[in-house]
Design an enzyme around this catalytic site. Structure first.
Site, short mmCIF file in Angstrom:
data_model
loop_
_atom_site.label_atom_id
_atom_site.label_comp_id
_atom_site.label_asym_id
_atom_site.label_seq_id
_atom_site.Cartn_x
_atom_site.Cartn_y
_atom_site.Cartn_z
N PHE A 33 -38.72 5.92 50.36
CA PHE A 33 -39.64 7.02 50.09
C PHE A 33 -39.84 7.94 51.28
O PHE A 33 -40.18 9.08 51.14
CB PHE A 33 -41.00 6.46 49.66
CG PHE A 33 -41.00 5.93 48.27
CD1 PHE A 33 -41.51 6.69 47.23
CD2 PHE A 33 -40.45 4.70 47.98
CE1 PHE A 33 -41.50 6.21 45.93
CE2 PHE A 33 -40.42 4.22 46.68
CZ PHE A 33 -40.95 4.97 45.66
N HIS A 119 -48.10 -4.59 49.46
CA HIS A 119 -48.29 -3.44 48.59
C HIS A 119 -48.22 -3.82 47.11
O HIS A 119 -47.91 -2.98 46.26
CB HIS A 119 -47.26 -2.35 48.91
CG HIS A 119 -47.45 -1.77 50.28
ND1 HIS A 119 -46.49 -1.00 50.90
CD2 HIS A 119 -48.48 -1.85 51.15
CE1 HIS A 119 -46.94 -0.64 52.11
NE2 HIS A 119 -48.14 -1.15 52.28
N CYS A 130 -59.77 -6.16 31.15
CA CYS A 130 -59.90 -7.61 31.05
C CYS A 130 -59.04 -8.35 32.06
O CYS A 130 -59.13 -9.58 32.18
CB CYS A 130 -59.57 -8.10 29.64
SG CYS A 130 -57.81 -8.08 29.24
N CYS A 155 -57.29 -5.98 24.45
CA CYS A 155 -58.56 -5.24 24.40
C CYS A 155 -58.35 -3.73 24.40
O CYS A 155 -59.32 -2.97 24.42
CB CYS A 155 -59.45 -5.65 25.57
SG CYS A 155 -58.93 -4.94 27.14
N SER A 193 -37.89 -2.03 58.46
CA SER A 193 -39.17 -1.33 58.40
C SER A 193 -39.25 -0.38 59.58
O SER A 193 -38.87 -0.73 60.70
CB SER A 193 -40.33 -2.33 58.45
OG SER A 193 -41.56 -1.63 58.60
N SER A 194 -39.76 0.81 59.33
CA SER A 194 -39.92 1.78 60.42
C SER A 194 -41.11 1.38 61.30
O SER A 194 -41.29 1.92 62.38
CB SER A 194 -40.13 3.18 59.86
OG SER A 194 -41.28 3.19 59.03
N VAL A 236 -28.96 -3.84 57.93
CA VAL A 236 -29.58 -5.15 57.70
C VAL A 236 -28.69 -6.04 56.84
O VAL A 236 -28.66 -7.26 57.03
CB VAL A 236 -30.99 -5.03 57.07
CG1 VAL A 236 -31.93 -4.29 58.00
CG2 VAL A 236 -30.93 -4.34 55.71
ZN LIG Z 1 -57.33 -6.05 28.36
#
Ligand SMILES: [Zn+2]
Length: 251
Positions: A33, A119, A130, A155, A193-194, A236
């Site tokens: 990203f 994340h 619910c 629900c 990872s940066s 990597v």
């Molecule tokens: Zn629900």
């Protein structure tokens, strides 16, 4: 050569921990990203914030599924040799845990088990009403975009991806666990990872309360490099399998 030295350190370690970021998955075809040709050229970050979700869940889900198209194709992305190597290290009893910033589910697919997800995960979605959790693919299956957002079978509450969205607080339990692991580790392996965004940026600084062997494997420089014992600016998916094989041999 750094790879051998890193393999030796891992083989001798008691509590090795890996920290992985987007660069771990680029070889699998998952877009980064933050890179220049990444998705933010095409999509606006403000489209997938928690605020947008709350205002316009249908529009949010249309953009979110477009951005995460790789999660919803018939032919989903596969783990690459870096994911496999980390799973091998865990299976061999060398790697104690893996802390990841990724939400693509590829560590799970490779067979890693002890995973702290900073994340969250894009693989599931939960009902805001619910709490019922479902697979994201099942939630959107057969739904026309006009019928978004997907809703709870029980629900009829709105489902939200279990990914931590921009503007949303990180899961406290995962953060606490990541900090504890970082403090206890004797070898921290930061992969793809940066290391610019917290908490990934701060975890290496607390590794072993300053006494851990710190290894950075990333194509580009990171702000943590000056603190690291070993910096490998290598792909990597090439460095990790070679390090894992040597560490497992040398144990
Ligand atoms: Zn629900």
């Amino acid at each position: 050569m750094s790879r051998e030295a890193v393999a030796d350190a891992l083989a001798a370690s008691e509590h090795a921990v890996a920290l992985t970021g987007a660069g771990t998955s680029t070889a699998s075809g998952v877009p980064d990203f933050r890179s220049d040709d990444g998705l933010w050229r095409e999509f606006d970050q403000s489209d997938i914030t928690i605020g947008r979700f709350e205002r316009d869940p249908g529009g949010f889900w249309r953009d979110w599924t477009a951005i995460h198209a790789d999660l919803f194709q018939d032919d989903p992305v596969e783990p690459n040799p870096a994911h496999d190597a980390l799973a091998d290290l865990e299976r061999a009893g060398i790697l104690n845990a893996l802390i990841t910033q990724n939400v693509d589910g590829l560590h799970e697919a490779a067979g890693s088990e002890s995973i702290i997800r900073l994340h969250g995960t894009g693989a599931t979605a939960s009902c805001r009403n619910c709490g019922r959790t479902v697979e994201t693919t099942a939630a959107v299956e057969g739904l026309d975009e006009a019928e978004f957002p997907p809703r709870c079978e029980d629900c009829d509450g709105v489902l939200k991806p279990d990914t931590v969205l921009f503007g949303e607080q990180m899961p406290l339990g995962a953060m606490r666990e990541a900090r504890r692991l970082a403090e206890e580790t004797d070898v921290l392996l930061a992969v793809g990872s940066s290391l610019t965004v917290d908490p990934a940026a701060s975890l290496p600084r607390m590794a072993g309360r300053g006494n851990a062997t710190l290894v950075v494997v990333n194509l580009d420089d990171t702000p943590v490099d000056p603190l690291a014992d070993y910096v490998l600016n290598e792909p990597v998916e090439e460095a990790l399998p070679s390090i894992a094989a040597q560490a497992i041999d040398g144990e």
